[in-house]
Design a protein around this motif. Structure first.
Motif, PDB file in Angstrom:
ATOM      1  N   ILE A 152     -31.430  77.608 -34.267  1.00  0.00           N
ATOM      2  CA  ILE A 152     -32.131  77.733 -33.005  1.00  0.00           C
ATOM      3  C   ILE A 152     -31.318  76.752 -32.041  1.00  0.00           C
ATOM      4  O   ILE A 152     -30.883  77.062 -30.958  1.00  0.00           O
ATOM      5  N   ALA A 153     -30.980  75.664 -32.542  1.00  0.00           N
ATOM      6  CA  ALA A 153     -30.067  74.710 -31.746  1.00  0.00           C
ATOM      7  C   ALA A 153     -28.637  75.453 -31.349  1.00  0.00           C
ATOM      8  O   ALA A 153     -28.043  75.312 -30.394  1.00  0.00           O
ATOM      9  N   ALA A 156     -29.490  77.684 -28.544  1.00  0.00           N
ATOM     10  CA  ALA A 156     -29.383  76.955 -27.466  1.00  0.00           C
ATOM     11  C   ALA A 156     -27.993  76.368 -26.838  1.00  0.00           C
ATOM     12  O   ALA A 156     -27.832  76.606 -25.663  1.00  0.00           O
ATOM     13  N   CYS A 157     -27.411  75.832 -27.899  1.00  0.00           N
ATOM     14  CA  CYS A 157     -25.852  75.441 -27.340  1.00  0.00           C
ATOM     15  C   CYS A 157     -24.984  76.519 -26.813  1.00  0.00           C
ATOM     16  O   CYS A 157     -24.202  76.492 -25.985  1.00  0.00           O
ATOM     17  N   VAL A 159     -26.022  79.258 -25.052  1.00  0.00           N
ATOM     18  CA  VAL A 159     -26.624  79.487 -23.818  1.00  0.00           C
ATOM     19  C   VAL A 159     -26.253  78.533 -22.948  1.00  0.00           C
ATOM     20  O   VAL A 159     -25.707  78.597 -21.790  1.00  0.00           O
ATOM     21  N   ILE A 160     -26.067  77.256 -23.182  1.00  0.00           N
ATOM     22  CA  ILE A 160     -25.829  76.065 -22.144  1.00  0.00           C
ATOM     23  C   ILE A 160     -24.317  75.954 -22.117  1.00  0.00           C
ATOM     24  O   ILE A 160     -23.881  75.942 -20.993  1.00  0.00           O
ATOM     25  N   VAL A 214     -39.843  80.205 -29.382  1.00  0.00           N
ATOM     26  CA  VAL A 214     -38.718  79.626 -28.548  1.00  0.00           C
ATOM     27  C   VAL A 214     -37.644  80.791 -28.537  1.00  0.00           C
ATOM     28  O   VAL A 214     -36.662  80.609 -27.621  1.00  0.00           O
ATOM     29  N   TRP A 215     -37.323  81.904 -29.611  1.00  0.00           N
ATOM     30  CA  TRP A 215     -36.637  82.840 -29.643  1.00  0.00           C
ATOM     31  C   TRP A 215     -36.652  83.726 -28.443  1.00  0.00           C
ATOM     32  O   TRP A 215     -35.745  84.485 -27.942  1.00  0.00           O
ATOM     33  N   LEU A 218     -34.500  82.005 -25.819  1.00  0.00           N
ATOM     34  CA  LEU A 218     -32.920  82.252 -25.926  1.00  0.00           C
ATOM     35  C   LEU A 218     -32.422  83.708 -25.865  1.00  0.00           C
ATOM     36  O   LEU A 218     -31.321  83.827 -25.494  1.00  0.00           O
TER      37      LEU A 218
END
Length: 541
Positions: A152-153, A156-157, A159-160, A214-215, A218
Protein backbone atom coordinates in the motif's frame (compact mmCIF):
# COMPACT_ATOMS: atom_id res chain seq x y z
CA UNK A 1 -9.37 -21.38 -39.08
CA UNK A 2 -11.19 -22.44 -42.24
CA UNK A 3 -10.54 -26.12 -41.44
CA UNK A 4 -11.87 -25.62 -37.91
CA UNK A 5 -14.95 -23.74 -39.14
CA UNK A 6 -15.82 -26.48 -41.66
CA UNK A 7 -15.22 -29.39 -39.27
CA UNK A 8 -18.15 -31.58 -38.22
CA UNK A 9 -17.60 -30.56 -34.60
CA UNK A 10 -18.01 -26.83 -35.26
CA UNK A 11 -20.81 -27.33 -37.77
CA UNK A 12 -22.72 -29.48 -35.25
CA UNK A 13 -22.54 -26.88 -32.49
CA UNK A 14 -23.20 -24.07 -34.96
CA UNK A 15 -26.39 -25.86 -36.06
CA UNK A 16 -27.49 -26.28 -32.44
CA UNK A 17 -26.74 -22.64 -31.71
CA UNK A 18 -28.63 -21.53 -34.83
CA UNK A 19 -31.66 -23.64 -33.86
CA UNK A 20 -31.71 -22.23 -30.33
CA UNK A 21 -31.30 -18.67 -31.61
CA UNK A 22 -34.08 -19.14 -34.17
CA UNK A 23 -36.41 -20.63 -31.57
CA UNK A 24 -35.65 -17.83 -29.16
CA UNK A 25 -36.19 -15.18 -31.82
CA UNK A 26 -39.67 -16.52 -32.64
CA UNK A 27 -40.71 -17.26 -29.04
CA UNK A 28 -43.39 -15.43 -27.11
CA UNK A 29 -40.83 -14.45 -24.48
CA UNK A 30 -38.70 -12.70 -27.10
CA UNK A 31 -41.70 -10.92 -28.58
CA UNK A 32 -42.80 -9.79 -25.12
CA UNK A 33 -39.26 -8.57 -24.37
CA UNK A 34 -39.18 -6.62 -27.65
CA UNK A 35 -42.52 -5.06 -26.79
CA UNK A 36 -41.28 -4.01 -23.37
CA UNK A 37 -38.11 -2.63 -24.90
CA UNK A 38 -40.02 -0.53 -27.40
CA UNK A 39 -42.26 0.82 -24.63
CA UNK A 40 -39.21 1.63 -22.52
CA UNK A 41 -37.51 3.45 -25.41
CA UNK A 42 -40.44 5.89 -25.59
CA UNK A 43 -41.03 6.20 -21.84
CA UNK A 44 -40.33 9.03 -19.41
CA UNK A 45 -38.56 6.49 -17.20
CA UNK A 46 -35.79 6.15 -19.78
CA UNK A 47 -35.41 9.91 -20.10
CA UNK A 48 -35.17 10.39 -16.35
CA UNK A 49 -32.80 7.45 -15.93
CA UNK A 50 -30.48 8.64 -18.68
CA UNK A 51 -30.64 12.17 -17.31
CA UNK A 52 -29.39 10.85 -13.98
CA UNK A 53 -26.79 8.53 -15.49
CA UNK A 54 -25.22 11.12 -17.79
CA UNK A 55 -25.36 13.98 -15.30
CA UNK A 56 -22.06 15.52 -14.21
CA UNK A 57 -20.40 13.75 -11.31
CA UNK A 58 -21.49 15.45 -8.05
CA UNK A 59 -17.98 14.93 -6.68
CA UNK A 60 -16.62 17.46 -9.19
CA UNK A 61 -16.19 20.75 -7.35
CA UNK A 62 -16.96 19.16 -3.96
CA UNK A 63 -15.23 20.06 -0.70
CA UNK A 64 -13.28 16.80 -0.90
CA UNK A 65 -12.01 17.60 -4.38
CA UNK A 66 -11.03 21.13 -3.36
CA UNK A 67 -9.12 19.66 -0.44
CA UNK A 68 -7.33 17.28 -2.82
CA UNK A 69 -6.57 20.26 -5.07
CA UNK A 70 -4.90 22.02 -2.13
CA UNK A 71 -2.79 18.94 -1.40
CA UNK A 72 -1.92 18.66 -5.10
CA UNK A 73 -0.64 22.26 -5.18
CA UNK A 74 1.56 21.54 -2.17
CA UNK A 75 2.89 18.41 -3.89
CA UNK A 76 3.66 20.36 -7.05
CA UNK A 77 5.67 22.86 -5.03
CA UNK A 78 7.48 20.00 -3.38
CA UNK A 79 8.13 18.55 -6.84
CA UNK A 80 9.75 21.79 -7.96
CA UNK A 81 12.16 21.55 -5.03
CA UNK A 82 12.69 17.84 -5.64
CA UNK A 83 13.69 18.36 -9.30
CA UNK A 84 16.54 20.61 -8.15
CA UNK A 85 17.81 18.18 -5.53
CA UNK A 86 20.87 15.93 -5.73
CA UNK A 87 18.66 12.92 -4.92
CA UNK A 88 16.55 13.44 -8.04
CA UNK A 89 19.59 13.93 -10.24
CA UNK A 90 21.16 10.78 -8.82
CA UNK A 91 17.98 8.82 -9.53
CA UNK A 92 17.88 10.13 -13.10
CA UNK A 93 21.50 9.09 -13.67
CA UNK A 94 20.76 5.67 -12.20
CA UNK A 95 17.72 5.32 -14.49
CA UNK A 96 19.76 6.23 -17.59
CA UNK A 97 22.48 3.79 -16.55
CA UNK A 98 19.92 1.00 -16.08
CA UNK A 99 18.36 1.46 -19.53
CA UNK A 100 21.79 1.73 -21.15
CA UNK A 101 22.93 -1.55 -19.55
CA UNK A 102 19.70 -3.45 -20.28
CA UNK A 103 18.86 -2.12 -23.75
CA UNK A 104 20.24 -5.21 -25.50
CA UNK A 105 18.93 -7.73 -22.98
CA UNK A 106 16.00 -9.87 -24.12
CA UNK A 107 14.70 -10.42 -20.60
CA UNK A 108 15.08 -6.84 -19.37
CA UNK A 109 13.90 -5.53 -22.72
CA UNK A 110 10.64 -7.40 -22.20
CA UNK A 111 10.37 -6.11 -18.64
CA UNK A 112 10.99 -2.54 -19.76
CA UNK A 113 8.04 -2.64 -22.16
CA UNK A 114 5.79 -2.02 -19.16
CA UNK A 115 6.14 1.15 -17.15
CA UNK A 116 6.76 0.94 -13.42
CA UNK A 117 3.15 2.02 -12.86
CA UNK A 118 1.86 -0.82 -15.02
CA UNK A 119 4.04 -3.27 -13.09
CA UNK A 120 2.44 -2.00 -9.90
CA UNK A 121 -1.03 -2.53 -11.38
CA UNK A 122 0.01 -6.03 -12.46
CA UNK A 123 1.26 -6.71 -8.93
CA UNK A 124 -2.16 -5.65 -7.64
CA UNK A 125 -3.82 -8.12 -10.02
CA UNK A 126 -1.51 -10.78 -8.55
CA UNK A 127 -2.41 -9.86 -4.97
CA UNK A 128 -3.48 -13.39 -4.04
CA UNK A 129 -0.43 -15.19 -5.54
CA UNK A 130 1.80 -12.64 -3.81
CA UNK A 131 0.08 -13.27 -0.49
CA UNK A 132 0.47 -17.01 -0.96
CA UNK A 133 4.16 -16.54 -1.76
CA UNK A 134 4.92 -14.34 1.26
CA UNK A 135 2.76 -16.18 3.79
CA UNK A 136 2.89 -19.84 2.78
CA UNK A 137 6.08 -20.25 0.75
CA UNK A 138 8.65 -17.90 2.27
CA UNK A 139 7.19 -18.27 5.77
CA UNK A 140 9.11 -15.27 7.11
CA UNK A 141 6.82 -14.03 9.87
CA UNK A 142 7.95 -10.39 9.82
CA UNK A 143 7.59 -10.09 6.04
CA UNK A 144 4.29 -11.98 6.02
CA UNK A 145 2.82 -9.55 8.55
CA UNK A 146 3.91 -6.29 6.90
CA UNK A 147 4.10 -6.91 3.14
CA UNK A 148 0.54 -5.68 2.54
CA UNK A 149 1.24 -2.39 4.31
CA UNK A 150 4.49 -2.05 2.35
CA UNK A 151 2.56 -2.69 -0.87
CA UNK A 152 0.00 0.00 0.00
CA UNK A 153 2.84 2.39 0.88
CA UNK A 154 4.57 1.67 -2.47
CA UNK A 155 1.35 2.43 -4.38
CA UNK A 156 0.82 5.65 -2.39
CA UNK A 157 4.42 6.71 -3.06
CA UNK A 158 3.89 6.08 -6.78
CA UNK A 159 0.82 8.36 -6.82
CA UNK A 160 2.62 11.11 -4.86
CA UNK A 161 5.83 10.84 -6.92
CA UNK A 162 4.07 11.14 -10.26
CA UNK A 163 1.96 14.05 -8.97
CA UNK A 164 5.02 15.91 -7.69
CA UNK A 165 6.80 15.58 -11.03
CA UNK A 166 3.69 16.60 -13.06
CA UNK A 167 3.53 13.20 -14.75
CA UNK A 168 -0.02 12.56 -13.57
CA UNK A 169 -3.08 14.76 -13.20
CA UNK A 170 -5.26 12.19 -11.43
CA UNK A 171 -4.63 13.28 -7.84
CA UNK A 172 -7.79 15.43 -7.86
CA UNK A 173 -9.84 12.68 -9.50
CA UNK A 174 -12.51 11.64 -7.05
CA UNK A 175 -15.89 9.94 -6.71
CA UNK A 176 -18.83 10.13 -4.28
CA UNK A 177 -17.81 6.59 -3.27
CA UNK A 178 -14.76 8.10 -1.55
CA UNK A 179 -16.95 10.43 0.48
CA UNK A 180 -19.17 7.56 1.63
CA UNK A 181 -16.06 5.51 2.39
CA UNK A 182 -14.53 8.29 4.49
CA UNK A 183 -17.82 8.62 6.40
CA UNK A 184 -17.79 4.89 7.15
CA UNK A 185 -14.17 5.10 8.31
CA UNK A 186 -14.94 8.03 10.61
CA UNK A 187 -17.95 6.19 12.08
CA UNK A 188 -15.80 3.10 12.61
CA UNK A 189 -13.15 5.19 14.36
CA UNK A 190 -15.79 6.74 16.61
CA UNK A 191 -17.26 3.34 17.49
CA UNK A 192 -13.78 2.04 18.29
CA UNK A 193 -13.37 4.78 20.92
CA UNK A 194 -16.89 4.22 22.29
CA UNK A 195 -16.24 0.51 22.90
CA UNK A 196 -12.65 0.74 24.10
CA UNK A 197 -12.67 -2.00 26.74
CA UNK A 198 -10.09 -3.88 24.68
CA UNK A 199 -8.37 -1.10 22.75
CA UNK A 200 -5.93 -3.28 20.84
CA UNK A 201 -8.76 -5.55 19.66
CA UNK A 202 -10.82 -2.54 18.59
CA UNK A 203 -7.92 -1.16 16.57
CA UNK A 204 -7.33 -4.55 14.91
CA UNK A 205 -11.05 -4.81 14.15
CA UNK A 206 -11.14 -1.34 12.59
CA UNK A 207 -8.03 -2.12 10.55
CA UNK A 208 -9.60 -5.33 9.22
CA UNK A 209 -12.79 -3.46 8.36
CA UNK A 210 -11.34 -0.49 6.47
CA UNK A 211 -7.61 -0.89 5.69
CA UNK A 212 -7.98 -2.58 2.31
CA UNK A 213 -10.62 -0.10 1.18
CA UNK A 214 -7.64 2.22 0.69
CA UNK A 215 -7.02 0.41 -2.61
CA UNK A 216 -10.04 2.26 -4.03
CA UNK A 217 -8.28 5.60 -3.49
CA UNK A 218 -5.00 4.30 -4.95
CA UNK A 219 -6.27 2.42 -8.03
CA UNK A 220 -8.59 5.32 -8.93
CA UNK A 221 -5.48 7.49 -9.30
CA UNK A 222 -3.04 4.90 -10.66
CA UNK A 223 -5.33 4.21 -13.64
CA UNK A 224 -4.30 7.36 -15.48
CA UNK A 225 -5.64 6.25 -18.88
CA UNK A 226 -8.43 4.04 -20.12
CA UNK A 227 -5.78 1.52 -21.13
CA UNK A 228 -4.56 1.37 -17.51
CA UNK A 229 -8.07 0.60 -16.25
CA UNK A 230 -8.59 -2.13 -18.85
CA UNK A 231 -5.15 -3.56 -18.13
CA UNK A 232 -5.92 -3.86 -14.41
CA UNK A 233 -9.26 -5.58 -14.97
CA UNK A 234 -7.99 -7.94 -17.64
CA UNK A 235 -4.86 -8.83 -15.65
CA UNK A 236 -7.09 -9.78 -12.72
CA UNK A 237 -9.23 -12.00 -14.99
CA UNK A 238 -6.08 -13.69 -16.33
CA UNK A 239 -4.79 -14.42 -12.81
CA UNK A 240 -8.12 -15.93 -11.74
CA UNK A 241 -8.21 -18.01 -14.94
CA UNK A 242 -4.80 -19.47 -14.04
CA UNK A 243 -6.09 -20.25 -10.54
CA UNK A 244 -9.22 -21.88 -12.01
CA UNK A 245 -7.03 -24.19 -14.09
CA UNK A 246 -5.28 -25.18 -10.88
CA UNK A 247 -8.66 -25.70 -9.24
CA UNK A 248 -9.83 -27.98 -12.06
CA UNK A 249 -6.59 -29.95 -11.68
CA UNK A 250 -7.36 -30.36 -7.96
CA UNK A 251 -10.76 -31.77 -8.85
CA UNK A 252 -9.29 -34.23 -11.34
CA UNK A 253 -6.78 -35.63 -8.84
CA UNK A 254 -9.31 -35.51 -5.99
CA UNK A 255 -7.28 -33.33 -3.65
CA UNK A 256 -7.77 -34.35 0.03
CA UNK A 257 -10.01 -32.06 2.08
CA UNK A 258 -10.93 -31.81 5.78
CA UNK A 259 -13.89 -33.96 6.81
CA UNK A 260 -15.91 -30.97 8.09
CA UNK A 261 -16.11 -29.46 4.58
CA UNK A 262 -18.87 -31.93 3.76
CA UNK A 263 -21.53 -33.67 5.82
CA UNK A 264 -22.00 -37.42 6.16
CA UNK A 265 -25.04 -37.24 3.90
CA UNK A 266 -22.92 -35.78 1.07
CA UNK A 267 -20.61 -38.73 0.50
CA UNK A 268 -20.90 -38.29 -3.29
CA UNK A 269 -18.87 -35.06 -2.98
CA UNK A 270 -15.36 -36.52 -3.24
CA UNK A 271 -13.51 -33.19 -3.04
CA UNK A 272 -13.93 -29.41 -3.01
CA UNK A 273 -11.37 -27.29 -4.85
CA UNK A 274 -9.73 -24.26 -3.27
CA UNK A 275 -6.55 -23.62 -5.34
CA UNK A 276 -4.17 -21.55 -3.18
CA UNK A 277 -6.85 -19.82 -1.08
CA UNK A 278 -7.30 -22.55 1.52
CA UNK A 279 -11.08 -22.16 1.43
CA UNK A 280 -13.50 -23.35 -1.29
CA UNK A 281 -16.02 -20.70 -0.25
CA UNK A 282 -13.57 -17.80 -0.62
CA UNK A 283 -12.21 -19.30 -3.85
CA UNK A 284 -15.77 -19.55 -5.17
CA UNK A 285 -16.35 -15.86 -4.42
CA UNK A 286 -13.13 -14.96 -6.26
CA UNK A 287 -14.36 -16.92 -9.28
CA UNK A 288 -17.74 -15.16 -9.11
CA UNK A 289 -15.95 -11.80 -9.21
CA UNK A 290 -13.95 -12.82 -12.30
CA UNK A 291 -16.50 -14.83 -14.33
CA UNK A 292 -18.65 -11.89 -15.60
CA UNK A 293 -15.49 -9.92 -16.45
CA UNK A 294 -14.25 -12.82 -18.56
CA UNK A 295 -17.70 -13.18 -20.16
CA UNK A 296 -17.72 -9.47 -21.03
CA UNK A 297 -14.53 -9.97 -23.03
CA UNK A 298 -16.39 -12.37 -25.34
CA UNK A 299 -18.54 -9.44 -26.44
CA UNK A 300 -15.77 -6.84 -26.23
CA UNK A 301 -13.20 -8.69 -28.38
CA UNK A 302 -13.22 -7.99 -32.12
CA UNK A 303 -11.55 -11.11 -33.53
CA UNK A 304 -13.45 -14.43 -33.58
CA UNK A 305 -10.42 -16.34 -32.28
CA UNK A 306 -10.21 -14.11 -29.22
CA UNK A 307 -13.95 -14.47 -28.65
CA UNK A 308 -13.52 -18.24 -28.69
CA UNK A 309 -10.60 -18.01 -26.25
CA UNK A 310 -12.60 -15.88 -23.82
CA UNK A 311 -15.58 -18.21 -24.17
CA UNK A 312 -13.38 -21.13 -23.10
CA UNK A 313 -11.89 -19.04 -20.29
CA UNK A 314 -15.34 -18.16 -18.97
CA UNK A 315 -16.47 -21.78 -19.19
CA UNK A 316 -13.46 -23.00 -17.20
CA UNK A 317 -13.95 -20.35 -14.49
CA UNK A 318 -17.65 -21.26 -14.13
CA UNK A 319 -16.82 -24.98 -14.15
CA UNK A 320 -14.24 -24.45 -11.42
CA UNK A 321 -16.83 -22.60 -9.35
CA UNK A 322 -19.05 -25.67 -9.56
CA UNK A 323 -16.16 -27.78 -8.28
CA UNK A 324 -15.83 -25.60 -5.17
CA UNK A 325 -19.26 -26.96 -4.13
CA UNK A 326 -19.85 -23.61 -2.45
CA UNK A 327 -23.59 -23.07 -2.51
CA UNK A 328 -23.20 -19.41 -1.56
CA UNK A 329 -20.93 -18.77 -4.54
CA UNK A 330 -23.41 -20.59 -6.80
CA UNK A 331 -26.12 -18.17 -5.67
CA UNK A 332 -23.74 -15.26 -6.26
CA UNK A 333 -22.90 -16.56 -9.73
CA UNK A 334 -26.59 -16.87 -10.64
CA UNK A 335 -27.19 -13.27 -9.51
CA UNK A 336 -24.19 -12.11 -11.57
CA UNK A 337 -25.42 -13.98 -14.67
CA UNK A 338 -28.96 -12.62 -14.33
CA UNK A 339 -27.75 -9.01 -14.11
CA UNK A 340 -25.34 -9.61 -17.01
CA UNK A 341 -28.15 -11.08 -19.11
CA UNK A 342 -30.42 -8.10 -18.40
CA UNK A 343 -27.76 -5.59 -19.41
CA UNK A 344 -26.04 -7.41 -22.26
CA UNK A 345 -27.73 -10.45 -23.78
CA UNK A 346 -31.12 -11.78 -22.66
CA UNK A 347 -30.51 -15.03 -24.52
CA UNK A 348 -28.31 -16.00 -21.59
CA UNK A 349 -31.45 -16.72 -19.56
CA UNK A 350 -32.20 -19.62 -21.88
CA UNK A 351 -28.60 -20.85 -21.92
CA UNK A 352 -28.45 -20.62 -18.13
CA UNK A 353 -31.59 -22.72 -17.75
CA UNK A 354 -30.32 -25.38 -20.15
CA UNK A 355 -26.88 -25.41 -18.48
CA UNK A 356 -28.32 -25.73 -14.98
CA UNK A 357 -30.57 -28.60 -16.03
CA UNK A 358 -27.67 -30.36 -17.78
CA UNK A 359 -25.37 -29.96 -14.78
CA UNK A 360 -27.94 -31.33 -12.35
CA UNK A 361 -28.41 -34.40 -14.56
CA UNK A 362 -24.76 -34.94 -15.49
CA UNK A 363 -23.17 -34.26 -12.07
CA UNK A 364 -25.14 -36.06 -9.32
CA UNK A 365 -22.86 -34.73 -6.57
CA UNK A 366 -23.97 -31.15 -7.35
CA UNK A 367 -27.62 -32.20 -7.35
CA UNK A 368 -27.17 -33.95 -3.99
CA UNK A 369 -25.36 -30.91 -2.57
CA UNK A 370 -28.34 -28.72 -3.47
CA UNK A 371 -30.95 -31.31 -2.45
CA UNK A 372 -29.32 -31.57 0.99
CA UNK A 373 -30.57 -28.03 1.73
CA UNK A 374 -34.15 -29.33 1.74
CA UNK A 375 -33.62 -32.32 4.04
CA UNK A 376 -34.34 -32.67 7.74
CA UNK A 377 -30.65 -33.53 8.28
CA UNK A 378 -29.66 -30.08 7.09
CA UNK A 379 -32.24 -28.41 9.34
CA UNK A 380 -30.97 -30.39 12.31
CA UNK A 381 -27.33 -29.62 11.55
CA UNK A 382 -28.06 -25.94 10.99
CA UNK A 383 -29.97 -25.70 14.26
CA UNK A 384 -27.22 -27.53 16.15
CA UNK A 385 -24.19 -25.60 14.92
CA UNK A 386 -24.91 -24.21 11.48
CA UNK A 387 -25.69 -20.75 10.20
CA UNK A 388 -29.15 -20.41 11.73
CA UNK A 389 -27.96 -20.96 15.30
CA UNK A 390 -24.86 -18.82 14.73
CA UNK A 391 -26.93 -15.93 13.45
CA UNK A 392 -29.29 -16.29 16.39
CA UNK A 393 -26.40 -16.18 18.88
CA UNK A 394 -24.98 -13.10 17.14
CA UNK A 395 -28.29 -11.23 17.36
CA UNK A 396 -28.71 -12.24 21.03
CA UNK A 397 -25.25 -10.90 21.84
CA UNK A 398 -26.05 -7.64 20.05
CA UNK A 399 -29.35 -7.16 21.93
CA UNK A 400 -27.69 -7.82 25.29
CA UNK A 401 -25.15 -5.06 24.70
CA UNK A 402 -25.76 -1.97 22.54
CA UNK A 403 -27.90 -2.50 19.41
CA UNK A 404 -27.05 1.02 18.22
CA UNK A 405 -23.28 0.96 18.72
CA UNK A 406 -22.62 -2.77 18.62
CA UNK A 407 -20.64 -5.17 20.77
CA UNK A 408 -17.29 -3.70 19.70
CA UNK A 409 -15.03 -3.87 16.66
CA UNK A 410 -13.12 -7.13 16.46
CA UNK A 411 -15.06 -8.61 19.39
CA UNK A 412 -17.23 -11.28 17.76
CA UNK A 413 -18.00 -13.04 14.49
CA UNK A 414 -14.78 -12.53 12.51
CA UNK A 415 -11.10 -13.38 12.25
CA UNK A 416 -9.95 -10.75 14.78
CA UNK A 417 -12.30 -12.13 17.43
CA UNK A 418 -11.19 -15.70 16.69
CA UNK A 419 -7.56 -14.67 17.17
CA UNK A 420 -8.31 -12.77 20.40
CA UNK A 421 -10.68 -14.88 22.49
CA UNK A 422 -10.48 -12.73 25.60
CA UNK A 423 -13.79 -13.72 27.24
CA UNK A 424 -14.20 -17.20 28.65
CA UNK A 425 -18.01 -16.96 28.86
CA UNK A 426 -18.46 -16.74 25.06
CA UNK A 427 -18.19 -19.46 22.42
CA UNK A 428 -16.31 -17.82 19.56
CA UNK A 429 -17.06 -18.68 15.92
CA UNK A 430 -17.44 -17.10 12.49
CA UNK A 431 -20.94 -15.75 11.83
CA UNK A 432 -20.73 -16.67 8.12
CA UNK A 433 -22.56 -13.49 7.17
CA UNK A 434 -20.47 -10.36 6.69
CA UNK A 435 -23.42 -8.01 7.10
CA UNK A 436 -24.45 -9.66 10.37
CA UNK A 437 -20.84 -9.63 11.57
CA UNK A 438 -20.72 -5.88 10.84
CA UNK A 439 -24.03 -5.40 12.67
CA UNK A 440 -22.90 -7.29 15.78
CA UNK A 441 -19.56 -5.46 15.99
CA UNK A 442 -20.64 -1.97 14.87
CA UNK A 443 -24.35 -1.92 15.69
CA UNK A 444 -27.11 -0.52 13.54
CA UNK A 445 -25.20 2.75 13.20
CA UNK A 446 -22.16 1.08 11.65
CA UNK A 447 -24.25 -1.20 9.46
CA UNK A 448 -26.29 1.77 8.18
CA UNK A 449 -23.14 3.59 7.02
CA UNK A 450 -21.74 0.39 5.51
CA UNK A 451 -24.95 -0.18 3.53
CA UNK A 452 -24.88 3.50 2.51
CA UNK A 453 -21.35 2.97 1.18
CA UNK A 454 -22.44 -0.07 -0.83
CA UNK A 455 -25.50 1.72 -2.24
CA UNK A 456 -23.40 4.70 -3.32
CA UNK A 457 -20.90 2.30 -4.89
CA UNK A 458 -23.60 0.45 -6.86
CA UNK A 459 -25.30 3.66 -8.02
CA UNK A 460 -22.09 5.17 -9.34
CA UNK A 461 -20.96 1.84 -10.73
CA UNK A 462 -24.15 1.83 -12.83
CA UNK A 463 -23.41 5.40 -13.87
CA UNK A 464 -19.88 4.43 -14.86
CA UNK A 465 -21.27 1.57 -16.96
CA UNK A 466 -23.57 3.96 -18.82
CA UNK A 467 -20.94 6.64 -19.33
CA UNK A 468 -18.24 4.19 -20.45
CA UNK A 469 -20.23 3.33 -23.58
CA UNK A 470 -21.49 6.87 -24.28
CA UNK A 471 -19.32 7.32 -27.38
CA UNK A 472 -19.77 3.80 -28.71
CA UNK A 473 -21.86 3.47 -31.88
CA UNK A 474 -24.63 1.16 -30.74
CA UNK A 475 -26.63 -0.59 -33.48
CA UNK A 476 -29.48 -2.55 -31.94
CA UNK A 477 -30.21 -4.55 -35.09
CA UNK A 478 -26.83 -6.29 -34.79
CA UNK A 479 -26.22 -9.33 -32.61
CA UNK A 480 -25.03 -8.38 -29.08
CA UNK A 481 -21.83 -10.35 -29.66
CA UNK A 482 -21.06 -8.06 -32.62
CA UNK A 483 -22.52 -4.68 -31.68
CA UNK A 484 -20.60 -4.51 -28.39
CA UNK A 485 -17.15 -5.01 -29.90
CA UNK A 486 -14.76 -2.45 -28.40
CA UNK A 487 -17.47 -1.09 -26.10
CA UNK A 488 -16.02 -0.15 -22.69
CA UNK A 489 -19.50 -0.47 -21.23
CA UNK A 490 -19.05 -4.24 -21.37
CA UNK A 491 -15.88 -4.04 -19.29
CA UNK A 492 -17.70 -2.03 -16.61
CA UNK A 493 -20.79 -4.25 -16.67
CA UNK A 494 -18.60 -7.34 -16.21
CA UNK A 495 -17.00 -5.90 -13.08
CA UNK A 496 -20.34 -4.61 -11.79
CA UNK A 497 -21.98 -8.04 -12.14
CA UNK A 498 -19.06 -9.70 -10.37
CA UNK A 499 -19.36 -7.20 -7.52
CA UNK A 500 -23.09 -7.90 -7.18
CA UNK A 501 -22.33 -11.63 -7.05
CA UNK A 502 -19.77 -11.13 -4.26
CA UNK A 503 -22.13 -8.89 -2.27
CA UNK A 504 -24.76 -11.63 -2.55
CA UNK A 505 -22.26 -14.23 -1.35
CA UNK A 506 -21.51 -12.03 1.68
CA UNK A 507 -24.93 -13.05 3.05
CA UNK A 508 -23.53 -16.57 3.53
CA UNK A 509 -19.81 -16.04 4.24
CA UNK A 510 -17.43 -13.50 5.76
CA UNK A 511 -15.98 -12.81 2.31
CA UNK A 512 -14.32 -9.51 3.17
CA UNK A 513 -12.46 -11.11 6.08
CA UNK A 514 -9.86 -12.07 3.48
CA UNK A 515 -7.62 -9.07 2.69
CA UNK A 516 -7.17 -10.01 -0.97
CA UNK A 517 -10.94 -10.24 -1.50
CA UNK A 518 -11.50 -6.77 -0.09
CA UNK A 519 -8.52 -5.39 -2.03
CA UNK A 520 -9.72 -6.95 -5.29
CA UNK A 521 -13.31 -5.80 -4.75
CA UNK A 522 -12.50 -2.16 -4.06
CA UNK A 523 -9.57 -1.99 -6.48
CA UNK A 524 -11.61 -3.32 -9.40
CA UNK A 525 -14.47 -0.99 -8.45
CA UNK A 526 -12.01 1.91 -8.69
CA UNK A 527 -10.69 0.75 -12.08
CA UNK A 528 -14.27 0.48 -13.37
CA UNK A 529 -15.20 3.98 -12.14
CA UNK A 530 -11.93 5.38 -13.52
CA UNK A 531 -12.58 3.96 -17.00
CA UNK A 532 -15.14 6.59 -18.16
CA UNK A 533 -13.31 9.37 -16.27
CA UNK A 534 -9.90 8.75 -17.85
CA UNK A 535 -8.74 9.70 -21.33
CA UNK A 536 -7.19 7.27 -23.76
CA UNK A 537 -3.55 7.62 -24.81
CA UNK A 538 -4.65 9.17 -28.12
CA UNK A 539 -6.85 11.72 -26.35
CA UNK A 540 -4.03 12.63 -23.94
CA UNK A 541 -1.68 13.14 -26.89
Amino acid sequence: MEVIKNSLFCRFFAAIGHSIALGWKNSLIMKAADGLHESYEQSNTKKRLEGFMYRDDPADGSVWQRFLGLIERLLLRLGGILEQSLLYRALQLLRKFYFRVTEKSLVFGTINKLSLRRWLLLAFAMYLPMEYFFRDMLKINILASVWEELFIAAAACMVIWRTCLKRSDTFKRTSPVETAMLLFMVVGLGLMFLTRKYAYIGWAGLRAQVEYMVWFFLILRLCETKEDARFTIWAFAAVVFALSLHGCYQYVIGVPIPAHWTSQTEMSVRTRVFSITGSPNIFGSLLVLAAPTSAALIYYAKKPLWKLCFLCTTGIICLCDLFTFSRGSWVGLIVAIVIFAVFVDKRLFGFMGVAMAGILVAVPSIASRIAYLFTSDYSTASAAGGRSVRWKVGMTLLQKNSPLFGYGLGRFGGAVAMNNQVQSDIDYFYLDNYYLKTLVEMGYLGLAFFILLLLVLLVFAFRASFKAGEKHEYVRSLDPVVRNEGNDRLVCVGVLCGMCGVLTHCFFENIFEEPYMMAYFWGLAAAMIALPKALSKEERG
